[in-house]
Design an enzyme around this catalytic site. Structure first.
Site, mmCIF file in Angstrom:
data_model
loop_
_atom_site.group_PDB
_atom_site.id
_atom_site.type_symbol
_atom_site.label_atom_id
_atom_site.label_comp_id
_atom_site.label_asym_id
_atom_site.label_seq_id
_atom_site.Cartn_x
_atom_site.Cartn_y
_atom_site.Cartn_z
ATOM 1 N N HIS A 13 0.719 -0.878 0.093
ATOM 2 C CA HIS A 13 0.419 -0.321 0.003
ATOM 3 C C HIS A 13 0.513 1.173 0.016
ATOM 4 O O HIS A 13 1.718 1.864 1.022
ATOM 5 C CB HIS A 13 -1.158 0.186 1.441
ATOM 6 C CG HIS A 13 -2.029 1.424 1.568
ATOM 7 N ND1 HIS A 13 -3.313 0.794 1.369
ATOM 8 C CD2 HIS A 13 -1.699 3.058 1.019
ATOM 9 C CE1 HIS A 13 -3.825 2.065 1.708
ATOM 10 N NE2 HIS A 13 -2.762 2.987 1.566
ATOM 11 N N HIS A 15 1.002 5.102 -1.123
ATOM 12 C CA HIS A 15 1.132 6.631 -2.375
ATOM 13 C C HIS A 15 2.653 6.959 -3.265
ATOM 14 O O HIS A 15 3.685 7.625 -2.490
ATOM 15 C CB HIS A 15 0.877 7.501 -1.962
ATOM 16 C CG HIS A 15 -0.597 6.678 -0.969
ATOM 17 N ND1 HIS A 15 -2.539 6.964 -1.838
ATOM 18 C CD2 HIS A 15 -1.023 6.413 -0.522
ATOM 19 C CE1 HIS A 15 -2.868 7.132 -1.517
ATOM 20 N NE2 HIS A 15 -2.309 5.894 -0.255
ATOM 21 N N ARG A 17 2.557 9.320 -5.585
ATOM 22 C CA ARG A 17 2.251 10.972 -6.889
ATOM 23 C C ARG A 17 2.689 10.998 -7.521
ATOM 24 O O ARG A 17 3.017 9.510 -8.390
ATOM 25 C CB ARG A 17 2.926 11.889 -5.381
ATOM 26 C CG ARG A 17 2.651 11.685 -3.751
ATOM 27 C CD ARG A 17 1.325 11.872 -3.528
ATOM 28 N NE ARG A 17 0.888 11.876 -2.231
ATOM 29 C CZ ARG A 17 -0.151 11.173 -1.772
ATOM 30 N NH1 ARG A 17 -1.320 11.210 -2.278
ATOM 31 N NH2 ARG A 17 -0.748 12.164 -0.358
ATOM 32 N N ASN A 41 -5.243 7.637 -6.098
ATOM 33 C CA ASN A 41 -5.571 8.692 -5.794
ATOM 34 C C ASN A 41 -5.079 9.754 -6.346
ATOM 35 O O ASN A 41 -4.737 10.411 -4.843
ATOM 36 C CB ASN A 41 -6.386 8.709 -4.313
ATOM 37 C CG ASN A 41 -4.661 8.713 -3.499
ATOM 38 O OD1 ASN A 41 -3.617 8.568 -4.080
ATOM 39 N ND2 ASN A 41 -4.687 9.701 -2.278
ATOM 40 N N LYS A 99 -9.050 0.094 -5.849
ATOM 41 C CA LYS A 99 -8.833 0.554 -4.942
ATOM 42 C C LYS A 99 -11.231 1.365 -4.346
ATOM 43 O O LYS A 99 -10.918 1.964 -5.682
ATOM 44 C CB LYS A 99 -7.987 1.869 -4.565
ATOM 45 C CG LYS A 99 -7.758 2.528 -3.311
ATOM 46 C CD LYS A 99 -7.999 1.408 -2.210
ATOM 47 C CE LYS A 99 -7.890 2.288 -0.891
ATOM 48 N NZ LYS A 99 -6.736 3.258 -0.949
ATOM 49 N N HIS A 136 -10.325 1.293 1.630
ATOM 50 C CA HIS A 136 -10.661 2.162 2.623
ATOM 51 C C HIS A 136 -11.934 1.628 3.562
ATOM 52 O O HIS A 136 -12.363 2.388 3.273
ATOM 53 C CB HIS A 136 -10.279 3.514 2.201
ATOM 54 C CG HIS A 136 -10.221 4.658 3.084
ATOM 55 N ND1 HIS A 136 -8.378 5.392 3.398
ATOM 56 C CD2 HIS A 136 -10.445 4.886 4.652
ATOM 57 C CE1 HIS A 136 -8.683 5.937 4.734
ATOM 58 N NE2 HIS A 136 -10.465 5.851 5.358
ATOM 59 N N HIS A 174 -4.612 -0.543 6.142
ATOM 60 C CA HIS A 174 -4.166 -0.612 6.643
ATOM 61 C C HIS A 174 -5.647 0.213 7.943
ATOM 62 O O HIS A 174 -5.952 1.038 8.747
ATOM 63 C CB HIS A 174 -3.638 1.194 6.687
ATOM 64 C CG HIS A 174 -4.909 1.637 5.550
ATOM 65 N ND1 HIS A 174 -6.304 2.224 5.722
ATOM 66 C CD2 HIS A 174 -4.816 2.613 4.087
ATOM 67 C CE1 HIS A 174 -7.215 2.948 5.203
ATOM 68 N NE2 HIS A 174 -5.738 2.822 3.949
ATOM 69 N N LEU A 219 -4.817 9.182 7.631
ATOM 70 C CA LEU A 219 -5.948 8.692 7.926
ATOM 71 C C LEU A 219 -6.180 7.212 7.670
ATOM 72 O O LEU A 219 -5.369 6.655 6.755
ATOM 73 C CB LEU A 219 -6.985 9.164 7.044
ATOM 74 C CG LEU A 219 -7.157 10.314 7.989
ATOM 75 C CD1 LEU A 219 -8.585 11.043 6.915
ATOM 76 C CD2 LEU A 219 -8.160 10.710 8.725
ATOM 77 N N ASP A 247 1.231 2.677 3.811
ATOM 78 C CA ASP A 247 0.351 3.994 3.445
ATOM 79 C C ASP A 247 1.261 4.846 3.234
ATOM 80 O O ASP A 247 0.900 6.535 4.100
ATOM 81 C CB ASP A 247 -0.927 3.727 4.020
ATOM 82 C CG ASP A 247 -1.824 4.560 4.153
ATOM 83 O OD1 ASP A 247 -1.889 5.149 2.791
ATOM 84 O OD2 ASP A 247 -1.995 5.087 5.066
ATOM 85 N N HIS A 251 3.449 14.494 1.487
ATOM 86 C CA HIS A 251 2.679 15.877 1.572
ATOM 87 C C HIS A 251 3.577 17.380 2.032
ATOM 88 O O HIS A 251 4.447 17.056 1.970
ATOM 89 C CB HIS A 251 1.446 15.765 2.113
ATOM 90 C CG HIS A 251 -0.065 15.265 1.830
ATOM 91 N ND1 HIS A 251 -1.037 15.488 1.014
ATOM 92 C CD2 HIS A 251 0.201 14.028 3.242
ATOM 93 C CE1 HIS A 251 -1.535 14.701 1.216
ATOM 94 N NE2 HIS A 251 -1.467 13.974 2.119
ATOM 95 N N ALA A 263 -3.914 14.679 5.711
ATOM 96 C CA ALA A 263 -4.025 13.247 6.214
ATOM 97 C C ALA A 263 -2.461 12.759 4.786
ATOM 98 O O ALA A 263 -2.540 12.709 4.210
ATOM 99 C CB ALA A 263 -4.934 12.766 5.733
HETATM 100 C C1 NCD Z 1 -3.454 9.035 1.954
HETATM 101 C C2 NCD Z 1 -2.997 10.201 1.311
HETATM 102 O O1 NCD Z 1 -2.473 11.088 1.518
HETATM 103 O O2 NCD Z 1 -3.022 9.961 -0.496
HETATM 104 N N1 NCD Z 1 -3.628 9.830 3.845
HETATM 105 C C3 NCD Z 1 -3.425 9.305 4.685
HETATM 106 O O3 NCD Z 1 -4.096 9.415 5.572
HETATM 107 N N2 NCD Z 1 -3.559 7.751 5.074
HETATM 108 C C4 NCD Z 1 -5.019 8.867 1.345
HETATM 109 C C5 NCD Z 1 -5.051 7.559 2.093
HETATM 110 O O4 NCD Z 1 -5.136 6.158 2.528
HETATM 111 O O5 NCD Z 1 -6.519 7.493 3.146
HETATM 112 ZN ZN ZN Z 2 -3.422 4.833 1.391
#
Ligand code: NCD
Ligand code: ZN
Length: 344
Positions: A13, A15, A17, A41, A99, A136, A174, A219, A247, A251, A263
Site C-alpha cells: 500500500h 502513495h 504521487r 488517488n 481501490k 479504505h 491500513h 487516515l 501507506d 505531502h 492526512a
Molecule cells: C492518504 C493520502 O495522502 O493519499 N492519506 C492518509 O492519511 N493515509 C490517503 C489514504 O490512504 O487514506
Molecule cells: Zn493510503
C-alpha cells in the site's frame, strides 16, 4: 541480533504521487522494496487501464538507473467504472487490484463511492475474474466520531460486502483498530489486511499530547493504545492474513503544517527499518520476513522475491526533511534516531 537478512520485502500500500514528489520518493521505496501496490488517488484519479499504464510509465521514468523496482498498478473505483474495464484490468499483467474509497473519507477521495449498492455489479464482476478489492475502511459523515469510523465501517458496510461476495479477495487497508483485526481474523482466507508503521508505533497521544503534531496525522487516524497493541500482536503473529503496507503518503511540509493540514505520513524513506524496530521491541524479529516479504505476495498470487536485503543494528538519524525542488517533505520521525539500518 546485530544483523538481519530477509527476502526483499514488498510494500502492499503506497502513495508515490507524480511530478517532483514522485522523483524524490520513488528512489526511497526502490532501494528497499522489490514491488509496491501503487495507490490510484492522484488528482485526477487513475480510472482506466490506459491511465494506469501511463502512470506506470511515469513511475518507471522516475526510477533511479538500474533499478529493478516493479510498480503494481491499481484502479480507483468510481460509479463510472464499467464491467468491461474490470475485465480488461484482470487480463492486464500490470494492474493488480481496484481501490474503493468511500467518498470524502481521505485525501483525494472526492470521486469515491457514496452508496456501495451502486457498485455491487462491479464487485460481482471482480469476484468472478478474481481481481482483489482494496478497501479504505471508514464511514464518512460528521455524525460518526472520527475515532469510531473504522469500527462502524467494519460492523456495517464491510460485513455486508463480505457476506454478499464470499469469493471476492479483499484487503482491508491500513487497519487501525482491534475490531478490524478481529474481523479479519474470523473472516475467510479471502480477507487480509495491511498494517502501517505509524499505527504499530504510535497511539493517539502522538498526535495530540503536548501539542498538535501534524506529521502524525493520517487516515484512518491513529487510535488508543489497546488498538496499537492489537495491531502489533496481529503483525507479529505469523498469520499470513496480515502483511506490510506502509501507506506512505507524502505531502509537502507546508500542506501538513497548516491550519487545515493534509492526512498522510511519509515513511517510505526508512519503512523497513521502522518495522524492524517494532518487531524487535515485540521480541519477534523472526516474524518480520513473513509479514514483510512473503504473505503479501502469496495473497496477490505473485511469486515470492528471491533476492535478499540485510539490515544492521545501527543507530542513524532521520533527516529533518527531504528536498522536493525548492520545497520539502517532512518524514515520520523527522530528526529522530532509528536503530536499524539497511546495508547498502
Ligand atoms: C492518504 C493520502 O495522502 O493519499 N492519506 C492518509 O492519511 N493515509 C490517503 C489514504 O490512504 O487514506
Ligand atoms: Zn493510503
Amino acid at each position: 541480533m546485530n544483523k538481519l537478512t530477509l527476502i526483499q520485502p514488498d510494500d502492499w500500500h503506497l502513495h508515490v504521487r507524480n511530478g517532483a514528489i514522485l522523483k524524490t520518493v520513488i528512489a526511497h521505496t526502490a532501494k528497499q522494496f522489490a514491488r509496491a501496490i501503487i495507490m490510484p488517488n492522484l488528482n485526477p484519479p487513475v480510472l482506466t487501464v490506459g491511465q494506469a499504464m501511463d502512470y506506470r510509465s511515469e513511475i518507471m521514468q522516475a526510477l533511479p538507473a538500474n533499478s529493478n523496482f516493479n510498480p503494481l498498478m491499481t484502479l480507483y473505483l468510481t460509479n463510472r467504472l464499467t464491467e468491461d474495464e474490470v475485465k480488461k484490468a484482470s487480463k492486464s499483467e500490470y494492474v493488480h487490484a481496484i481501490k474503493l474509497y468511500p467518498a470524502g473519507a481521505t485525501t483525494n477521495s472526492d470521486s469515491g463511492v457514496n452508496d456501495f449498492k451502486d457498485i455491487y455489479p462491479i464487485l460481482e464482476t471482480m469476484e468472478k475474474v478474481d481481481l482483489p478489492l482494496l478497501i479504505h475502511g471508514e464511514v464518512t459523515g460528521n455524525d460518526c466520531d472520527i475515532f469510531d469510523r473504522e469500527k462502524v465501517f467494519v460492523e456495517s458496510s464491510l460485513n455486508d460486502i463480505v457476506k454478499r461476495f464470499p469469493n471476492l479477495r479483499i484487503v482491508v487497508e491500513h487497519v487501525t483498530t482491534k475490531e478490524a483485526v478481529d474481523f479479519v481474523l474470523t473472516a475467510s482466507d479471502k480477507i487480509a489486511a495491511t498494517i502501517t508503521p505509524q499505527h504499530l508505533m504510535f497511539n493517539r497521544n502522538a498526535i495530540l499530547a503536548g501539542g498538535i503534531r501534524p506529521h502524525h496525522y493520517c487516515l484512518p487516524i491513529i487510535k488508543r493504545e489497546h488498538h496499537r497493541k492489537a495491531l502489533v500482536e496481529a503483525a507479529i503473529s505469523g498469520n499470513p492474513k496480515f502483511f506490510l503496507g506502509t501507506d506512505s503518503a507524502p505531502h509537502l511540509t507546508g500542506a501538513k503544517e497548516s491550519s487545515c493540514g493534509c492526512a498522510g505520513c511519509y515513511s517510505a524513506y526508512g519503512a523497513i527499518e521502522l518495522y524492524a524496530e517494532v518487531f524487535e521491541q515485540a521480541g519477534a524479529l523472526d516474524k518480520l520476513e513473513g509479514f514483510a516479504s512473503l504473505y503479501g505476495a502469496d495473497f496477490y498470487q505473485l511469486t515470492r522475491n528471491i533476492k535478499t536485503i540485510t539490515l544492521q543494528k545501527q543507530n542513524w538519524t532521520v533527516p529533518a526533511s527531504y528536498q522536493v525542488d525548492d520545497k520539502t517533505i517532512t518524514p515520520l520521525k523527522s530528526s529522530e534516531v532509528i536503530g536499524w539500518k539497511l546495508a547498502s
